[in-house]
Design a protein around this motif. Structure first.
Motif, mmCIF file in Angstrom:
data_model
loop_
_atom_site.group_PDB
_atom_site.id
_atom_site.type_symbol
_atom_site.label_atom_id
_atom_site.label_comp_id
_atom_site.label_asym_id
_atom_site.label_seq_id
_atom_site.Cartn_x
_atom_site.Cartn_y
_atom_site.Cartn_z
ATOM 1 N N THR A 118 29.877 -23.417 43.729
ATOM 2 C CA THR A 118 29.072 -24.447 44.384
ATOM 3 C C THR A 118 29.884 -25.723 44.428
ATOM 4 O OG1 THR A 118 26.980 -23.489 43.617
ATOM 5 C CG2 THR A 118 26.952 -25.806 44.271
ATOM 6 N N THR A 130 27.943 -20.447 52.585
ATOM 7 C CA THR A 130 26.876 -21.265 53.160
ATOM 8 C C THR A 130 27.393 -22.678 53.328
ATOM 9 O OG1 THR A 130 25.065 -19.970 52.195
ATOM 10 C CG2 THR A 130 24.577 -22.245 52.795
ATOM 11 N N LEU A 140 28.941 -22.015 48.162
ATOM 12 C CA LEU A 140 28.015 -22.971 48.752
ATOM 13 C C LEU A 140 28.723 -24.307 48.875
ATOM 14 C CD1 LEU A 140 25.250 -24.135 49.631
ATOM 15 C CD2 LEU A 140 24.698 -24.395 47.189
#
Length: 323
Positions: A159, A207, A181
Motif C-alpha cells: 500500500t 488499484t 494499492l
C-alpha cells in the motif's frame, strides 16, 4: 576503543547475545552477519549504519527503527510477519555501491511499515543490486528510483500513501509491480524511462485510487521506454477516464510508445490491499449523573452505500432515541 569500533561492536552484540529487551543504539559498519531482534524500545542511530558487501543484516518481526540511515552495500533482509510487522520511522534505506558491478547489494523487505524517510531514493552514483518489496505499507516517502537492477525486481502486495512513485530504468531485467494499492501518489504512480533488450516493466492487478494523473507514464524524450499496464483497476470502467490516467505517445510524440491497458479490471483484484473505509461518525451529548458526556458511535459504510442504515435504531441507555 574508538567510537567507530564501538559502533561496530554494539551492532554485532545485539545479534549474538541473548539479552533481555532493551533500547538499542546502532551505527557504523556491519562487517559480520547480524540480526536485530525485537526490543522494548526502538532502535536509534548514533551514526549511519553501513552493511558491508557480502554481509547480511536481518531485521526480525516486531522491530521498531527510528530516524537514521541504513546504507546497503551487502544484503538487507527485513522479515516482518502479518501479525508482527517491522516499523521504520524517518529511516532512509539507501542502495549503495562503489561503482563495481561485481559488488551487488540486495534489499528484501516483507511485512513492514515505512513512514517518512526514503527507500531506494537516487544517490547520484552508479549502483548495482536489486529490490524485493512485499506486503508492506509506505507512507509519506519520495519516489523510488530503480536504476538498472541486476536481477528481477518484485514489488507486490503493498500500500502506497502520499508516495512519490516508482521510477524504472532496466536492461535485460524484468520489473514486476503487482497487486499494489496506490493512493494519493504525487506526480505519478509508476513510470518507465528505459527498457533495453528483453527488459519489461509489468504493472498488473494494481488499484489506482486518488493517484496523480497520470498514474502510469512513459516520459517525454526517452526513446527506449516500455511498459505493460493491462489488468489493473483504475477506479472506473470509463475508457476516456482511464486514458487520462496514462501518459504516453498519445499525449506527446516524443514519448517512446503507447502503454497497453486493455483488458482492465472492473473491480479491485482479490489479491490487492483494499481501500480502508472511512468511518461514519454520529455524536450526541447525554447527561449522566449531572455530567455532560459525548457519545460517539462509529458505523462503517458498506462499499457503494451512500449512507448508514443500521439494522436497529440507535438508543440512549435510558431507551430513548437521540435528538
Amino acid at each position: 576503543m574508538s567510537s567507530r569500533s564501538h559502533s561496530k561492536a554494539l551492532v554485532a552484540s545485539i545479534a549474538m547475545v541473548g539479552l533481555p529487551a532493551f533500547a538499542a543504539t546502532v551505527g557504523g559498519i556491519i562487517s559480520t552477519d547480524t540480526v536485530w531482534s525485537d526490543t522494548s524500545e526502538a532502535y536509534t542511530f548514533s551514526s549511519a549504519v553501513q552493511i558491508k558487501n557480502g554481509v547480511t543484516l536481518t531485521i526480525d518481526p516486531g522491530v521498531n527503527i527510528e530516524a537514521g540511515d541504513i546504507k546497503v552495500f551487502g544484503n538487507l533482509v527485513v522479515s516482518g510477519s502479518a501479525n508482527s510487522i517491522v516499523k521504520f520511522t524517518n529511516v532512509n534505506v539507501v542502495p549503495s555501491g562503489n561503482g563495481d558491478p561485481a559488488k551487488k547489494f540486495n534489499i528484501d523487505i516483507s511485512h513492514a511499515s515505512l513512514t517518512g524517510g526514503s527507500l531506494y531514493y537516487p544517490t547520484g552514483n552508479a549502483i548495482y543490486g536489486t529490490l524485493s518489496l512485499e506486503n508492506s505499507k509506505l507512507e509519506n516517502l519520495p519516489y523510488m528510483y530503480l536504476w538498472y537492477p541486476t536481477s528481477e525486481v518484485s514489488i507486490r502486495g503493498n500500500t502506497f500513501l502520499n508516495f512519490g512513485g516508482i521510477s524504472v530504468g532496466s536492461s535485460n531485467v524484468n520489473v514486476l509491480i503487482e497487486n499494489n494499492l496506490f493512493a494519493s501518489s504525487s506526480s505519478f504512480a509508476v513510470e518507465n524511462w528505459a527498457s533495453y533488450g528483453t527488459a519489461m516493466t509489468t504493472v498488473r492487478y494494481n488499484t489506482f485510487s486518488q493517484s496523480a494523473s497520470p498514474a502510469v507514464r512513459l516520459p517525454s524524450a526517452y526513446n527506449s521506454a516500455k511498459m505493460d499496464a493491462r489488468e489493473n483497476y483504475w477506479g472506473t470502467t470509463d475508457v476516456s477516464v482511464i486514458n487520462s490516467m496514462i501518459f504516453d505517445e498519445n499525449d506527446d510524440l516524443s514519448s517512446a510508445g503507447t502503454i497497453p491497458f486493455m483488458p482492465f479490471l472492473s473491480s479491485p483484484h482479490l489479491g490487492t490491499p483494499a481501500i480502508s473505509p472511512v468511518p461514519e461518525v454520529s455524536s450526541w451529548v447525554m447527561l449522566l449523573s449531572g455530567l455532560a458526556v459525548v457519545v460517539t458511535l462509529h458505523r462503517r459504510r458498506k462499499r457503494g452505500s451512500t449512507g448508514i442504515k443500521p439494522a436497529q435504531p440507535l438508543l440512549l441507555p435510558d431507551g430513548s432515541r437521540p435528538v
